[in-house]
Design an enzyme around this catalytic site. Structure first.
Site, short mmCIF file in Angstrom:
data_model
loop_
_atom_site.label_atom_id
_atom_site.label_comp_id
_atom_site.label_asym_id
_atom_site.label_seq_id
_atom_site.Cartn_x
_atom_site.Cartn_y
_atom_site.Cartn_z
CE LYS A 103 -3.87 1.93 2.65
NZ LYS A 103 -4.69 1.78 3.88
CG HIS A 105 -3.25 4.99 -0.12
ND1 HIS A 105 -3.12 3.96 -1.03
CD2 HIS A 105 -4.43 4.79 0.51
CE1 HIS A 105 -4.17 3.17 -0.97
NE2 HIS A 105 -4.98 3.65 -0.04
#
Length: 218
Positions: A103, A105
């Protein structure tokens, strides 16, 4: 056969986890039976599965505190349920799992849950090992955790098959990475269970024929 093994195999069949037919394993092998933790679909079933993993953990590692790692996707629910079951036995262990894609963010990163620190030990919870492919993938992922050691891996069933050579996949993993792989039952326990009912003769024969070709040298 020990009572808990019979109970476990009966549980796997009843939950649809243990199936017979024609399947293709992650290793690419054509196999006559399949173990699929993805068939665990209810709270009662996953709680029961966690209890079996916790029993195996306590039998092999005692009350040693480690961190449970559940490889995405099937290993996630196993790690969570095993940690809950262990907490009921007085051993509160953290758990974590990986994302299929890191991921970029929010909190970011590849892992979700407790991220082990240097000096801590991890236990991998998988559903089954055929040729050891999934465990090797997990080790590649866990190698990003500096100073973290894998203490053991636990699976539902030892298929007693060849790994990349003539030795069993679990033995190869142990020799390559330096940690043991434990199972609740193995394929010969399943055969013994099936042989108690003559209606299972066809499946027994197919599994034995498969092992004659793909079975590991004991």
């Amino acid at each position: 056969m020990e009572a808990y093994k019979r109970e476990f195999i009966s549980f796997l069949q009843g939950a649809g986890v243990l199936k017979f037919g024609d399947f293709t394993a992650k290793s690419g092998r054509k196999i006559p039976y399949f173990i699929n933790a993805g068939e665990i679909k209810t709270g009662q079933q996953i709680a029961k599965l966690g209890e079996f993993y916790a029993k195996a953990y306590l039998e092999k590692l005692g009350h040693k505190r480690t961190v449970l790692y559940g490889p995405a996707y099937k290993g996630i629910s196993i790690a969570v349920s095993a940690s809950i079951a262990l907490s009921k036995e007085g051993l509160d262990v953290p758990f974590f799992f990986n994302r299929k894609e890191a991921k970029d963010h929010g909190e970011g990163g590849l892992f979700v849950g407790y991220v082990p620190k240097a000096g801590e030990e991890v236990v991998i919870t998988e559903d089954v090992i055929t040729a050891g492919t999934a465990i090797r993938e997990s080790m590649a992922i866990l190698s990003d955790l500096e100073g973290v050691k894998v203490a053991a891996a636990f699976v539902m069933v030892d298929r007693k098959e060849k790994g990349q050579g003539e030795k069993g996949a679990m033995q190869e993993i142990a020799e390559q990475f330096g940690f043991p792989v434990y199972s609740v039952v193995d394929v010969y326990d399943i055969l013994a269970y099936l042989e108690e009912d003559p209606a299972n003769e066809e499946n027994v024969t197919r599994i034995k024929n498969y092992l004659a070709v793909n079975g590991a040298i004991v």
